[in-house]
Design a protein around this motif. Structure first.
Motif, PDB file in Angstrom:
ATOM      1  N   ARG A   8      39.788  10.621  55.152  1.00 23.24           N
ATOM      2  CA  ARG A   8      38.346  10.429  55.403  1.00 23.24           C
ATOM      3  C   ARG A   8      37.547  11.528  54.719  1.00 23.24           C
ATOM      4  O   ARG A   8      36.537  11.269  54.047  1.00 23.24           O
ATOM      5  N   LEU A   9      37.989  12.774  54.862  1.00 25.87           N
ATOM      6  CA  LEU A   9      37.288  13.898  54.228  1.00 25.87           C
ATOM      7  C   LEU A   9      37.332  13.805  52.708  1.00 25.87           C
ATOM      8  O   LEU A   9      36.329  14.065  52.033  1.00 25.87           O
ATOM      9  N   VAL A  10      38.471  13.433  52.163  1.00 24.24           N
ATOM     10  CA  VAL A  10      38.572  13.273  50.708  1.00 24.24           C
ATOM     11  C   VAL A  10      37.587  12.199  50.251  1.00 24.24           C
ATOM     12  O   VAL A  10      36.871  12.378  49.255  1.00 24.24           O
ATOM     13  N   GLY A  11      37.537  11.086  50.964  1.00 23.80           N
ATOM     14  CA  GLY A  11      36.614  10.010  50.606  1.00 23.80           C
ATOM     15  C   GLY A  11      35.163  10.455  50.618  1.00 23.80           C
ATOM     16  O   GLY A  11      34.403  10.152  49.695  1.00 23.80           O
ATOM     17  N   ARG A  13      34.029  13.569  50.364  1.00 26.02           N
ATOM     18  CA  ARG A  13      33.798  14.615  49.363  1.00 26.02           C
ATOM     19  C   ARG A  13      33.826  14.078  47.935  1.00 26.02           C
ATOM     20  O   ARG A  13      33.135  14.601  47.069  1.00 26.02           O
ATOM     21  N   ALA A  14      34.619  13.047  47.694  1.00 25.27           N
ATOM     22  CA  ALA A  14      34.698  12.456  46.358  1.00 25.27           C
ATOM     23  C   ALA A  14      33.706  11.299  46.188  1.00 25.27           C
ATOM     24  O   ALA A  14      33.569  10.763  45.102  1.00 25.27           O
ATOM     25  N   ASP A  15      33.061  10.923  47.286  1.00 28.57           N
ATOM     26  CA  ASP A  15      32.110   9.821  47.299  1.00 28.57           C
ATOM     27  C   ASP A  15      32.769   8.517  46.849  1.00 28.57           C
ATOM     28  O   ASP A  15      32.289   7.824  45.951  1.00 28.57           O
ATOM     29  N   VAL A  16      33.910   8.219  47.478  1.00 25.06           N
ATOM     30  CA  VAL A  16      34.655   6.990  47.201  1.00 25.06           C
ATOM     31  C   VAL A  16      35.057   6.354  48.531  1.00 25.06           C
ATOM     32  O   VAL A  16      35.122   7.033  49.556  1.00 25.06           O
ATOM     33  N   PRO A  17      35.375   5.040  48.526  1.00 23.63           N
ATOM     34  CA  PRO A  17      35.858   4.392  49.752  1.00 23.63           C
ATOM     35  C   PRO A  17      37.197   4.996  50.192  1.00 23.63           C
ATOM     36  O   PRO A  17      37.948   5.533  49.374  1.00 23.63           O
ATOM     37  N   GLU A  18      37.503   4.875  51.470  1.00 27.81           N
ATOM     38  CA  GLU A  18      38.729   5.476  52.006  1.00 27.81           C
ATOM     39  C   GLU A  18      39.987   4.965  51.322  1.00 27.81           C
ATOM     40  O   GLU A  18      40.933   5.728  51.108  1.00 27.81           O
ATOM     41  N   GLU A  19      40.032   3.675  50.962  1.00 21.56           N
ATOM     42  CA  GLU A  19      41.215   3.148  50.283  1.00 21.56           C
ATOM     43  C   GLU A  19      41.430   3.886  48.956  1.00 21.56           C
ATOM     44  O   GLU A  19      42.548   4.278  48.619  1.00 21.56           O
ATOM     45  N   GLN A  20      40.358   4.089  48.222  1.00 20.49           N
ATOM     46  CA  GLN A  20      40.454   4.806  46.957  1.00 20.49           C
ATOM     47  C   GLN A  20      40.770   6.284  47.204  1.00 20.49           C
ATOM     48  O   GLN A  20      41.519   6.899  46.441  1.00 20.49           O
ATOM     49  N   ALA A  21      40.255   6.835  48.287  1.00 18.75           N
ATOM     50  CA  ALA A  21      40.569   8.223  48.642  1.00 18.75           C
ATOM     51  C   ALA A  21      42.056   8.382  48.911  1.00 18.75           C
ATOM     52  O   ALA A  21      42.661   9.400  48.543  1.00 18.75           O
ATOM     53  N   GLY A  22      42.656   7.390  49.518  1.00 19.98           N
ATOM     54  CA  GLY A  22      44.103   7.421  49.750  1.00 19.98           C
ATOM     55  C   GLY A  22      44.877   7.425  48.445  1.00 19.98           C
ATOM     56  O   GLY A  22      45.850   8.169  48.287  1.00 19.98           O
ATOM     57  N   GLU A  23      44.457   6.594  47.497  1.00 23.05           N
ATOM     58  CA  GLU A  23      45.110   6.547  46.181  1.00 23.05           C
ATOM     59  C   GLU A  23      44.915   7.859  45.428  1.00 23.05           C
ATOM     60  O   GLU A  23      45.842   8.365  44.788  1.00 23.05           O
ATOM     61  N   LEU A  24      43.720   8.413  45.488  1.00 25.86           N
ATOM     62  CA  LEU A  24      43.449   9.697  44.826  1.00 25.86           C
ATOM     63  C   LEU A  24      44.275  10.812  45.452  1.00 25.86           C
ATOM     64  O   LEU A  24      44.794  11.688  44.749  1.00 25.86           O
ATOM     65  N   THR A  25      44.416  10.787  46.765  1.00 24.04           N
ATOM     66  CA  THR A  25      45.223  11.798  47.453  1.00 24.04           C
ATOM     67  C   THR A  25      46.678  11.677  47.043  1.00 24.04           C
ATOM     68  O   THR A  25      47.316  12.674  46.688  1.00 24.04           O
ATOM     69  N   ARG A  26      47.212  10.466  47.050  1.00 24.11           N
ATOM     70  CA  ARG A  26      48.603  10.256  46.652  1.00 24.11           C
ATOM     71  C   ARG A  26      48.827  10.712  45.210  1.00 24.11           C
ATOM     72  O   ARG A  26      49.777  11.433  44.907  1.00 24.11           O
ATOM     73  N   ARG A  88      36.564  14.331  40.603  1.00 24.20           N
ATOM     74  CA  ARG A  88      35.954  14.478  41.936  1.00 24.20           C
ATOM     75  C   ARG A  88      37.016  14.368  43.017  1.00 24.20           C
ATOM     76  O   ARG A  88      36.991  15.097  44.011  1.00 24.20           O
ATOM     77  N   GLY A  89      37.966  13.437  42.824  1.00 28.02           N
ATOM     78  CA  GLY A  89      39.038  13.260  43.799  1.00 28.02           C
ATOM     79  C   GLY A  89      39.938  14.472  43.889  1.00 28.02           C
ATOM     80  O   GLY A  89      40.282  14.918  44.988  1.00 28.02           O
ATOM     81  N   VAL A  90      40.321  15.018  42.743  1.00 26.83           N
ATOM     82  CA  VAL A  90      41.171  16.215  42.736  1.00 26.83           C
ATOM     83  C   VAL A  90      40.450  17.360  43.439  1.00 26.83           C
ATOM     84  O   VAL A  90      41.033  18.055  44.278  1.00 26.83           O
ATOM     85  N   ALA A  91      39.175  17.546  43.116  1.00 29.00           N
ATOM     86  CA  ALA A  91      38.404  18.612  43.762  1.00 29.00           C
ATOM     87  C   ALA A  91      38.340  18.404  45.274  1.00 29.00           C
ATOM     88  O   ALA A  91      38.497  19.350  46.056  1.00 29.00           O
ATOM     89  N   ALA A  92      38.144  17.150  45.697  1.00 29.23           N
ATOM     90  CA  ALA A  92      38.072  16.837  47.130  1.00 29.23           C
ATOM     91  C   ALA A  92      39.410  17.089  47.816  1.00 29.23           C
ATOM     92  O   ALA A  92      39.459  17.639  48.930  1.00 29.23           O
ATOM     93  N   VAL A  93      40.507  16.712  47.165  1.00 27.80           N
ATOM     94  CA  VAL A  93      41.839  16.929  47.748  1.00 27.80           C
ATOM     95  C   VAL A  93      42.113  18.431  47.856  1.00 27.80           C
ATOM     96  O   VAL A  93      42.568  18.907  48.894  1.00 27.80           O
ATOM     97  N   PHE A  94      41.809  19.188  46.814  1.00 23.86           N
ATOM     98  CA  PHE A  94      42.051  20.630  46.860  1.00 23.86           C
ATOM     99  C   PHE A  94      41.222  21.287  47.956  1.00 23.86           C
ATOM    100  O   PHE A  94      41.720  22.138  48.693  1.00 23.86           O
TER     101      PHE A  94
END
Length: 120
Positions: A8-11, A13-26, A88-94
């Motif tokens: 949820r936080l990654v989504g 912070r990256a301004d993406v839907p949670e499903e995409q946040a999950g893929e970016l995190t993985r 944006r996703g990498v920055a959000a995950v970090f």
């Protein structure tokens, strides 16, 4: 922090839907596992939620040497997103990792990365 909150936080912070946040995190965890030593990846995986940790642990203990641009390119390819969204996703995950794991553990991970990762 549990995996749902992490995603949820990654989504957010990256301004993406949670499903995409999950893929970016993985994708970010998989790429981070390639970039840091196997021992450090296992230590980090040990303090993360079980649903997030598996892609982090590499099959080999050899850390590859590559910079931010290659890191983002790999995440982009793996997550199926453009490089702007991947960055944006990498920055959000970090940022989320920095909050989810003990400070010393996160600093150990960051110490294995070039300084350019500090400003991602």
């Amino acid at each position: 922090m549990d995996s749902d909150e992490f995603i949820r936080l990654v989504g957010q912070r990256a301004d993406v839907p949670e499903e995409q946040a999950g893929e970016l995190t993985r994708a970010t965890m998989l790429t981070l596992g390639e970039r840091i030593t196997g021992g450090e990846a296992r230590h980090l995986a040990g303090v993360l939620p079980a649903e997030i940790a598996p892609p982090l642990v590499p099959p080999e203990d050899v850390a590859e040497k590559f910079g931010v641009a290659e890191f983002v390119r790999r995440v982009s390819e793996r997550a199926g997103v453009g490089e702007t969204v991947a960055r944006r996703g990498v920055a959000a995950v970090f940022r989320t990792l920095g909050e989810a794991v003990p400070g010393a553990e996160f600093q150990d991970v960051m110490s294995q990365l070039p300084n350019e990762f500090q400003n991602i």
